[in-house]
Structures are given as structure tokens and as C-alpha cells.
Design an enzyme around this catalytic site. Sequence first.
Site, PDB file in Angstrom:
ATOM      1  N   GLY A  41       1.426   6.683  -0.144  1.00  0.00           N
ATOM      2  CA  GLY A  41       1.042   5.986  -1.237  1.00  0.00           C
ATOM      3  C   GLY A  41       2.222   5.110  -1.750  1.00  0.00           C
ATOM      4  N   GLU A  96       8.388   7.253  -5.234  1.00  0.00           N
ATOM      5  CA  GLU A  96       6.983   7.512  -5.238  1.00  0.00           C
ATOM      6  C   GLU A  96       6.045   6.655  -5.837  1.00  0.00           C
ATOM      7  OE1 GLU A  96       4.772   9.524  -4.644  1.00  0.00           O
ATOM      8  OE2 GLU A  96       5.310  11.699  -4.686  1.00  0.00           O
ATOM      9  N   ASP A  97       4.621   6.799  -5.527  1.00  0.00           N
ATOM     10  CA  ASP A  97       3.711   5.828  -6.106  1.00  0.00           C
ATOM     11  C   ASP A  97       3.341   6.397  -7.647  1.00  0.00           C
ATOM     12  OD1 ASP A  97       2.523   8.343  -5.092  1.00  0.00           O
ATOM     13  OD2 ASP A  97       0.527   7.368  -4.239  1.00  0.00           O
ATOM     14  N   ASP A 100       2.335  13.073 -10.958  1.00  0.00           N
ATOM     15  CA  ASP A 100       1.164  13.515 -11.639  1.00  0.00           C
ATOM     16  C   ASP A 100       1.546  15.135 -12.434  1.00  0.00           C
ATOM     17  OD1 ASP A 100      -1.330  14.199 -12.879  1.00  0.00           O
ATOM     18  OD2 ASP A 100      -2.282  14.496 -10.675  1.00  0.00           O
ATOM     19  N   GLY A 102       3.839  16.801 -11.123  1.00  0.00           N
ATOM     20  CA  GLY A 102       5.461  17.029 -10.987  1.00  0.00           C
ATOM     21  C   GLY A 102       5.699  17.674  -9.843  1.00  0.00           C
ATOM     22  N   THR A 104       5.292  17.719  -6.715  1.00  0.00           N
ATOM     23  CA  THR A 104       5.979  16.740  -5.636  1.00  0.00           C
ATOM     24  C   THR A 104       7.381  16.515  -5.673  1.00  0.00           C
ATOM     25  OG1 THR A 104       3.597  16.191  -4.923  1.00  0.00           O
ATOM     26  CG2 THR A 104       5.454  15.108  -3.703  1.00  0.00           C
ATOM     27  N   LYS A 128       2.332   9.339 -14.734  1.00  0.00           N
ATOM     28  CA  LYS A 128       0.884   9.832 -15.251  1.00  0.00           C
ATOM     29  C   LYS A 128       1.258  11.112 -15.926  1.00  0.00           C
ATOM     30  CE  LYS A 128      -2.844  10.881 -13.102  1.00  0.00           C
ATOM     31  NZ  LYS A 128      -4.133  10.811 -11.943  1.00  0.00           N
ATOM     32  N   ASP A 156      -4.284   5.896  -3.244  1.00  0.00           N
ATOM     33  CA  ASP A 156      -5.790   6.074  -2.789  1.00  0.00           C
ATOM     34  C   ASP A 156      -6.677   6.897  -3.356  1.00  0.00           C
ATOM     35  OD1 ASP A 156      -4.048   8.590  -1.840  1.00  0.00           O
ATOM     36  OD2 ASP A 156      -5.817   8.966  -0.678  1.00  0.00           O
ATOM     37  N   ARG A 162      -6.182   1.905  -1.059  1.00  0.00           N
ATOM     38  CA  ARG A 162      -4.907   1.492  -0.998  1.00  0.00           C
ATOM     39  C   ARG A 162      -4.521   0.040  -1.029  1.00  0.00           C
ATOM     40  NH1 ARG A 162      -2.233   6.312  -0.168  1.00  0.00           N
ATOM     41  NH2 ARG A 162      -3.317   7.885   1.385  1.00  0.00           N
TER      42      ARG A 162
HETATM   43  P1  IMP Z   1       1.944  15.714  -8.069  1.00  0.00           P
HETATM   44  O1  IMP Z   1       2.773  16.475  -7.305  1.00  0.00           O
HETATM   45  O2  IMP Z   1       0.768  16.388  -8.686  1.00  0.00           O
HETATM   46  O3  IMP Z   1       2.813  14.981  -9.119  1.00  0.00           O
HETATM   47  O4  IMP Z   1       1.188  14.788  -7.143  1.00  0.00           O
HETATM   48  C1  IMP Z   1       1.726  13.281  -6.614  1.00  0.00           C
HETATM   49  C2  IMP Z   1       0.815  12.899  -5.611  1.00  0.00           C
HETATM   50  O5  IMP Z   1      -0.645  13.198  -5.930  1.00  0.00           O
HETATM   51  C3  IMP Z   1       0.851  11.354  -5.644  1.00  0.00           C
HETATM   52  O6  IMP Z   1       1.863  11.052  -4.594  1.00  0.00           O
HETATM   53  C4  IMP Z   1      -0.476  10.917  -5.338  1.00  0.00           C
HETATM   54  O7  IMP Z   1      -0.456  11.026  -3.739  1.00  0.00           O
HETATM   55  C5  IMP Z   1      -1.466  11.968  -5.863  1.00  0.00           C
HETATM   56  N1  IMP Z   1      -2.166  11.378  -7.151  1.00  0.00           N
HETATM   57  C6  IMP Z   1      -1.800  12.251  -8.183  1.00  0.00           C
HETATM   58  N2  IMP Z   1      -2.727  11.313  -9.261  1.00  0.00           N
HETATM   59  C7  IMP Z   1      -3.065  10.407  -8.576  1.00  0.00           C
HETATM   60  C8  IMP Z   1      -4.115   9.183  -8.858  1.00  0.00           C
HETATM   61  O8  IMP Z   1      -4.182   9.032  -9.946  1.00  0.00           O
HETATM   62  N3  IMP Z   1      -4.527   8.470  -7.888  1.00  0.00           N
HETATM   63  C9  IMP Z   1      -4.126   8.530  -6.748  1.00  0.00           C
HETATM   64  N4  IMP Z   1      -3.215   9.624  -6.146  1.00  0.00           N
HETATM   65  C10 IMP Z   1      -2.912  10.585  -7.064  1.00  0.00           C
HETATM   66 MG    MG Z   2      -2.535  10.483  -2.140  1.00  0.00          MG
END
Ligand code: IMP
Ligand code: MG
Length: 173
Positions: A41, A96-97, A100, A102, A104, A128, A156, A162
Site C-alpha cells: 500500500g 505506511e499507507d 487503522d 494500529g 500492524t 484513520k 486497495d 491502487r
Molecule cells: P491495521 O493493522 O488495522 O492498522 O491495518 C493497517 C492495514 O490495513 C493497512 O496497511 C492497509 O493495508 C489496511 N487498511 C486499513 N484500512 C484501510 C482502508 O481504509 N483502505 C485500504 N486499506 C486499509
Molecule cells: Mg491492503
Amino acid sequence: MDSKTIVLDQEQISSRVRELGEQITREYAGRKVVMLCVLNGAFIFAADLCRAIDLELEIDFIRVASYGDAMHSSGTVQLIKSPELDLHRKDIILIEDIVDTGHTVAWLSRHFQESGANSVRLCTLIDKTERRETAVTIDFVGFIVNKGFLIGYGLDYAEQYRHLPAVFTLEKD
Ligand code: IMP
Ligand code: MG
């Protein structure tokens, strides 16, 4: 039909990326930095951001598998592509892109801290906030977006969208 609504246009993104590059350049003045781009991403964001940074800079790529479906990540993170650079005592910025839940970035930041880096900081295009489950300190944030599923500029939905040059929310029906 799925529909999409624009959230960040190309001009907003490019001017914010330029500001982030300037901020990173100021904060790391006189130091060498390693940017670790989290694939897939962050590839477009990292490509633009690195060209806005005026420092000695190395760039490497990592990839994680976080189990879940297309719209929700799970808490389980696994590094499926490790960096190739030697990161011992390096100053790392994880790129990171979107953050969400947190999970990752929390996992990645702990992982690289424990593997002998001098410092690990986080940079994300989008913070986010709505679904945060793990408290994380994000050092460099492009934009705060409270909610929605976002696509474009690297982000994506099931590997689609993307390549869109701006960021949109995707509404599934
Ligand atoms: P986390 O571990 O929930 O913070 O997830 C992060 C990963 O989930 C990001 O690197 C994205 O690949 C994916 N992700 C979370 N929210 C979105 C979104 O709104 N659009 C696309 N990918 C997302
Ligand atoms: Mg993704």
C-alpha cells in the site's frame, strides 16, 4: 454498483507530502535515515515522499501479512518480506499507507526496535482513527480521516484501485 467519493485530491496530497518531506528533513538534519516502505500500500506515498526529503537516505521494502478479509485486518502480523539493508543502529522511519486498528504499526515498530535499530519512528499518509484498538504514536501524519474505507494512491480494496491518483471512500452495496 460500488460508488466512490473523493476525500483527498491530487493537489492536497502533493502539497502535504512536500510538507512531510520538509518536516522529516528538518527533524533529521545531519543524520542518515532509512525509510522502510510497507508494501504494497505505501509504494506510491513512499515514492513521492522520498523525493521530498533532502537527507542521506536509504530505502528498503518490507511486507507483512495480516490475516483478515479485504476490509478488516486482524491482530496477527507476520513479516513475509524482511528488509535487505543492515538496520543495526540505524534511524528508521516506517512508511505506511494507513493506520487503522494500529496492530500492524505497533507490531512493526516493536519488531524493529528489538532488532537493534537506533530509533524507529512512524510515518503514515492517513491516520484513520475510528477503529484504533492499539494505542500508537505516529510521528508524521499526512491526513487524519475518521472513518470510511479508503482507496487510491496505493490503497486497495482486494488489490483493486491502487493506481488511482487521488484518495476516495468506497461504498460497497
Ligand atoms: P491495521 O493493522 O488495522 O492498522 O491495518 C493497517 C492495514 O490495513 C493497512 O496497511 C492497509 O493495508 C489496511 N487498511 C486499513 N484500512 C484501510 C482502508 O481504509 N483502505 C485500504 N486499506 C486499509
Ligand atoms: Mg491492503
